[in-house]
Design a protein around this motif. Structure first.
Motif, PDB file in Angstrom:
ATOM      1  N   ARG A 139       1.338  75.006   4.665  1.00 34.94           N
ATOM      2  CA  ARG A 139      -0.080  74.950   5.200  1.00 34.94           C
ATOM      3  C   ARG A 139      -0.217  75.517   6.245  1.00 34.94           C
ATOM      4  O   ARG A 139      -1.373  76.139   6.290  1.00 34.94           O
TER       5      ARG A 139
ATOM      6  N   ASP B 163      14.220  65.730   4.088  1.00 39.05           N
ATOM      7  CA  ASP B 163      12.715  66.122   4.631  1.00 39.05           C
ATOM      8  C   ASP B 163      12.567  67.309   4.164  1.00 39.05           C
ATOM      9  O   ASP B 163      11.509  67.939   4.722  1.00 39.05           O
ATOM     10  N   ARG B 164      13.445  68.270   3.508  1.00 38.46           N
ATOM     11  CA  ARG B 164      13.012  69.705   3.319  1.00 38.46           C
ATOM     12  C   ARG B 164      11.825  69.933   2.648  1.00 38.46           C
ATOM     13  O   ARG B 164      11.038  70.918   3.053  1.00 38.46           O
ATOM     14  N   GLU B 165      11.412  69.305   1.598  1.00 36.62           N
ATOM     15  CA  GLU B 165       9.973  69.438   0.941  1.00 36.62           C
ATOM     16  C   GLU B 165       8.912  69.139   1.670  1.00 36.62           C
ATOM     17  O   GLU B 165       8.106  70.162   1.860  1.00 36.62           O
ATOM     18  N   LEU B 166       9.061  68.102   2.559  1.00 38.44           N
ATOM     19  CA  LEU B 166       7.926  67.822   3.570  1.00 38.44           C
ATOM     20  C   LEU B 166       7.988  69.032   4.640  1.00 38.44           C
ATOM     21  O   LEU B 166       6.689  69.625   4.861  1.00 38.44           O
ATOM     22  N   LEU B 167       8.975  69.691   5.114  1.00 36.16           N
ATOM     23  CA  LEU B 167       9.045  70.621   6.011  1.00 36.16           C
ATOM     24  C   LEU B 167       8.613  71.925   5.526  1.00 36.16           C
ATOM     25  O   LEU B 167       7.769  72.729   5.863  1.00 36.16           O
TER      26      LEU B 167
ATOM     27  N   ALA C 100       6.438  72.153   2.797  1.00 33.22           N
ATOM     28  CA  ALA C 100       5.232  71.891   2.660  1.00 33.22           C
ATOM     29  C   ALA C 100       4.180  72.084   3.937  1.00 33.22           C
ATOM     30  O   ALA C 100       3.019  72.889   3.828  1.00 33.22           O
ATOM     31  N   GLU C 101       4.891  71.602   5.093  1.00 34.81           N
ATOM     32  CA  GLU C 101       4.002  71.759   6.308  1.00 34.81           C
ATOM     33  C   GLU C 101       4.048  73.391   6.880  1.00 34.81           C
ATOM     34  O   GLU C 101       2.951  73.860   7.096  1.00 34.81           O
TER      35      GLU C 101
END
Length: 159
Positions: free
Chosen positions: A96, A86-90, A92-93
């Motif tokens: 943002r 989930d690194r990319e998701l974190l 990206a968040e």
């Protein structure tokens, strides 16, 4: 006579397969196969030889399956140094969140931060683009970074 062969066969299977629990299952399966065949128990030596051969074959089969499973798991498992899934998701968040805080900065600070850090312009290039003095660029960048650090720290403290 077959009951006397139980423990020697279990020991043999344990040594072949490397697992005492599995060895009992292997020997049990072999005894079950012999029972299904319903051999003539008059030739006990033949039945014992059959059981030994069956234990060897089932132990080999188990080891082959185990190697296949381990090989599959080794391929399916991410490398030890791989980043979390989930690194990319974190990231990206987090990105943002940072952009939302940048959008709330005063106009000049926002311009300086965008030009200096997102566009990668030097201080002199930022001065030329914005038309303000070098001192104003430095001061605006300093105040903007301090505000962003404070806001992001407050945000991480809330979590």
């Amino acid at each position: 006579m077959l009951e006397q062969q139980w423990m020697p066969l279990v020991r043999m299977a344990a040594l072949l397969s490397g697992d005492a629990e599995t060895a009992r299952d292997v020997v049990q399966d072999c005894y079950e196969a012999v029972w299904r065949l319903r051999p003539d128990l008059g030739d006990v030596e033949h039945v014992v030889a059959y059981l030994r051969r069956a234990v060897i074959n089932r132990s080999r089969s188990r080891l082959r399956r185990l190697r296949t499973v381990r090989r599959f798991l080794a391929q399916a498992r991410p490398p030890a140094d791989a980043p979390p899934a989930d690194r990319e998701l974190l990231v990206a968040e987090r990105h943002r969140e940072l952009l939302s805080h940048v959008e709330r900065l005063p106009a000049r600070q926002r311009e300086v931060i965008v030009l200096r850090y997102y566009c990668g312009l030097s201080e002199a290039e930022t001065v030329a683009v914005t038309g303000v003095s070098a001192g104003t660029v430095k001061s605006s960048a300093h105040h903007a970074l301090a505000t962003l650090r404070r806001n992001l720290k407050d945000l991480s403290d809330e979590r």
